[in-house]
Design a protein around this motif. Structure first.
Motif, short mmCIF file in Angstrom:
data_model
loop_
_atom_site.label_atom_id
_atom_site.label_comp_id
_atom_site.label_asym_id
_atom_site.label_seq_id
_atom_site.Cartn_x
_atom_site.Cartn_y
_atom_site.Cartn_z
N MET A 1 0.85 -1.17 0.00
CA MET A 1 0.00 0.00 0.00
C MET A 1 0.89 1.22 0.00
O MET A 1 1.76 1.37 0.85
N LYS A 48 -8.09 -3.35 3.41
CA LYS A 48 -7.75 -3.91 2.10
C LYS A 48 -6.26 -3.75 1.82
O LYS A 48 -5.60 -4.68 1.35
N GLY A 49 -5.73 -2.61 2.14
CA GLY A 49 -4.30 -2.37 1.93
C GLY A 49 -3.43 -3.24 2.79
O GLY A 49 -2.42 -3.77 2.35
N THR A 51 -4.25 -6.16 4.00
CA THR A 51 -4.37 -7.52 3.50
C THR A 51 -3.52 -7.72 2.27
O THR A 51 -2.81 -8.72 2.13
N ARG A 52 -3.54 -6.76 1.38
CA ARG A 52 -2.75 -6.84 0.16
C ARG A 52 -1.25 -6.87 0.50
O ARG A 52 -0.49 -7.62 -0.10
N ASP A 53 -0.85 -6.07 1.47
CA ASP A 53 0.55 -6.04 1.87
C ASP A 53 1.01 -7.35 2.51
O ASP A 53 2.16 -7.74 2.39
N PHE A 55 0.25 -10.30 1.64
CA PHE A 55 0.47 -11.35 0.64
C PHE A 55 1.62 -11.04 -0.30
O PHE A 55 1.93 -11.84 -1.17
N LYS A 56 2.25 -9.90 -0.13
CA LYS A 56 3.39 -9.56 -0.99
C LYS A 56 4.59 -10.41 -0.58
O LYS A 56 4.81 -10.64 0.60
#
Length: 57
Positions: A1, A48-49, A51-53, A55-56
């Motif tokens: 993010m 959301k950010g 969660t996205r971070d 999985f990086k």
């Protein structure tokens, strides 16, 4: 993010909380609901950010 997305999420939370509390104090329930929705949108954008971070690689 990115930093811009984090700032936007935090700004939505702060503005929504402020609008919600001010409207509630003035007994404007419709405006208070809009402020609560804005605050919730900011919280969801932040989640959301995060969660996205997570999985990086």
């Amino acid at each position: 993010m990115s930093a811009g997305e984090k700032a936007k999420a935090k700004a939505e939370q702060v503005v929504g909380r402020t609008v919600r509390k001010a409207a509630h104090a003035m007994h404007k329930e419709t405006l208070a609901a809009k402020g609560a929705a804005l605050e919730a949108r900011g919280k969801m954008r932040d989640a959301k950010g995060r969660t996205r971070d997570s999985f990086k690689p």
